[in-house]
Design an enzyme around this catalytic site. Structure first.
Site, PDB file in Angstrom:
ATOM      1  N   GLU A  37      73.421  39.159   1.544  1.00  0.00           N
ATOM      2  CA  GLU A  37      73.955  39.026   0.190  1.00  0.00           C
ATOM      3  C   GLU A  37      75.446  39.360   0.123  1.00  0.00           C
ATOM      4  OE1 GLU A  37      71.573  41.000   1.490  1.00  0.00           O
ATOM      5  OE2 GLU A  37      70.808  42.326  -0.086  1.00  0.00           O
ATOM      6  N   GLU A  71      50.269  38.745  26.506  1.00  0.00           N
ATOM      7  CA  GLU A  71      49.898  37.537  27.240  1.00  0.00           C
ATOM      8  C   GLU A  71      49.088  37.932  28.464  1.00  0.00           C
ATOM      9  OE1 GLU A  71      52.768  34.587  28.140  1.00  0.00           O
ATOM     10  OE2 GLU A  71      53.718  34.639  26.179  1.00  0.00           O
ATOM     11  N   TRP A  99      47.962  22.687  34.315  1.00  0.00           N
ATOM     12  CA  TRP A  99      48.001  23.406  33.052  1.00  0.00           C
ATOM     13  C   TRP A  99      46.737  23.179  32.242  1.00  0.00           C
ATOM     14  CZ3 TRP A  99      51.869  26.423  33.747  1.00  0.00           C
ATOM     15  CH2 TRP A  99      53.000  25.965  34.416  1.00  0.00           C
ATOM     16  N   CYS A 138      69.053  45.991  -0.713  1.00  0.00           N
ATOM     17  CA  CYS A 138      68.827  47.405  -0.414  1.00  0.00           C
ATOM     18  C   CYS A 138      69.558  48.292  -1.418  1.00  0.00           C
ATOM     19  CB  CYS A 138      69.266  47.728   1.011  1.00  0.00           C
ATOM     20  SG  CYS A 138      71.049  47.547   1.304  1.00  0.00           S
TER      21      CYS A 138
END
Length: 399
Positions: free
Chosen positions: A57, A325, A189, A80
């Site tokens: 901002e 992962e 894959w 804020c």
């Protein structure tokens, strides 16, 4: 007074600007801002990055100059109200003479939430909150989890066949759902190119990635972010390695040594007695190569590393988001430990079958449906012939 469709149009623009801070704003939130003058012209925009320091901002106000007076500020998160690295943004909005603020959501930090809006309203600024809130909340869910609980948002990611297998039997050749970290790897894959490319976008959106030592020993991956987007911090590569079996000649360790002592992007957690001479020597050898090694406690029930303690350690390092992962064992441990906040599971239209293929989560399993991990707010995504399931086990904004 602009209508709701106009407000949403420019909030979408603010959200797009906020996304420009992806991998550049952490550990702070993603924020974008748009200033619209009374004639409907954009006179200022801003997108927050941590190194840029100035909030979105404030950037928009500086961009607009005197044209900010009487303008409407569109922003995805509450300005804020507290002093941080910069003065309160709510004060800057008031000083600029902005007439109206349209925000998607309050600040998720419970210590300051709502105070920015209160300050603006007390100064006579019109404040409207709630449009596109769902999109705004999802965009900053990692920040919300981190700022409210001091731990990263945990996403469990995996790729599998329709029957829930992440790989054929271990002795099969070229079977794994590895990511091609260089051109030497030629695997079969599970998922297609589009899904694999998106998986790297997912890595790019996270501060850290975690795997178990089994993945390192089996696949010898680099675990890098191969997306094209910039990063403020290197992707932290976290390894669960109870007995410090990480090979010194692994690609992971060699990559740290190659990057130099300032890389600081591989962190190994172990749990065996550090008074053991072999362990102590291995620890020193890894650290000499630039690998960070931390000892933590293990779970008394199965001897595995305590993932809750891992998260606390990562939170202390200002890691706001963690992508798991792992292989079957790590996946099960994460689910059983109840540390997973959300899942992103890729599926390929393939069926392996058999009892020896590797399942998504290998362990004792939940004993009845009441104990099972419940996925809510499910979304489906298509990647060519593949699809993905995204969903939540826990509300990142909850207690």
């Amino acid at each position: 007074m602009p209508d709701r469709s106009t407000d949403e149009q420019f909030l979408h623009r603010a959200l797009d600007l906020a996304r420009q801070g992806l991998a550049l704003a952490s550990p702070n939130p993603l924020v974008g801002a748009v200033l619209l003058d009374p004639s409907g012209n954009i006179v200022g925009t801003g997108s927050y990055t941590y190194d840029g320091v100035k909030h979105a901002e404030v950037q928009a106000i500086e961009h607009a100059g005197g044209k900010a007076r009487g303008a409407t500020l569109y922003i995805n998160m509450e300005p804020c109200s507290h002093q941080g690295r910069t003065p309160p943004c709510a004060d800057a909005v008031i000083a600029a003479g902005i007439r109206r603020v349209v925000a998607s959501m309050p600040d998720p930090n419970p210590k300051v939430s709502g105070r920015g809006f209160e300050k603006l309203r007390a100064a006579g600024v019109l404040v409207e909150v709630g449009a596109l809130e769902a999109q705004a909340r999802q965009l900053n869910e990692a920040f919300a989890r981190y700022i409210r609980h001091g731990v990263p948002l945990v996403t469990l990611k995996s790729a599998m066949t329709l029957d829930g297998k992440i790989a054929p039997p271990p002795k099969a050749q070229g079977h794994t759902e590895k990511t091609p970290d260089d051109n030497e790897f030629r695997g079969n894959w599970i998922t297609g190119e589009a899904a694999r490319a998106h998986a790297h976008e997912l890595r790019h959106a996270h501060d850290a990635i975690l795997v178990g030592i089994g993945t390192i020993l089996a696949d010898n991956p680099l675990l890098t972010d191969r997306s094209t987007g910039p990063r403020r911090r290197r992707l932290l590569r976290v390894i669960l390695d109870s007995h410090l079996r990480l090979p010194l000649d692994s690609r992971l360790v060699r990559s740290v040594a190659k990057q130099g002592p300032d890389a600081n992007d591989v962190l190994v957690f172990y749990s065996v007695d550090d008074k053991d001479k072999n362990t102590e020597k291995k620890k020193e050898e890894l650290e000499a190569r630039g690998v960070r090694v931390e000892q933590i406690s293990s779970d008394k029930s199965d001897g595995r590393l305590d993932l809750r303690e891992v998260l606390r350690c990562l939170g202390q390092l200002e890691i706001t988001s963690l992508l798991i992962e792992g292989g079957a064992a790590v996946n099960w441990t994460a689910l059983a430990s109840r540390v997973v906040d959300k899942v992103f599971l890729y599926y390929a239209p393939v069926i392996l079958g058999g009892t020896d293929s590797i399942p998504f989560a290998a362990g004792q399993g939940f004993r009845d449906m009441n104990e099972a991990a419940q996925i809510k707010r499910v979304s489906l995504h298509r990647f060519g012939e593949d699809f993905a399931v995204e969903g939540y086990l826990r509300d990142p904004y909850g207690e």
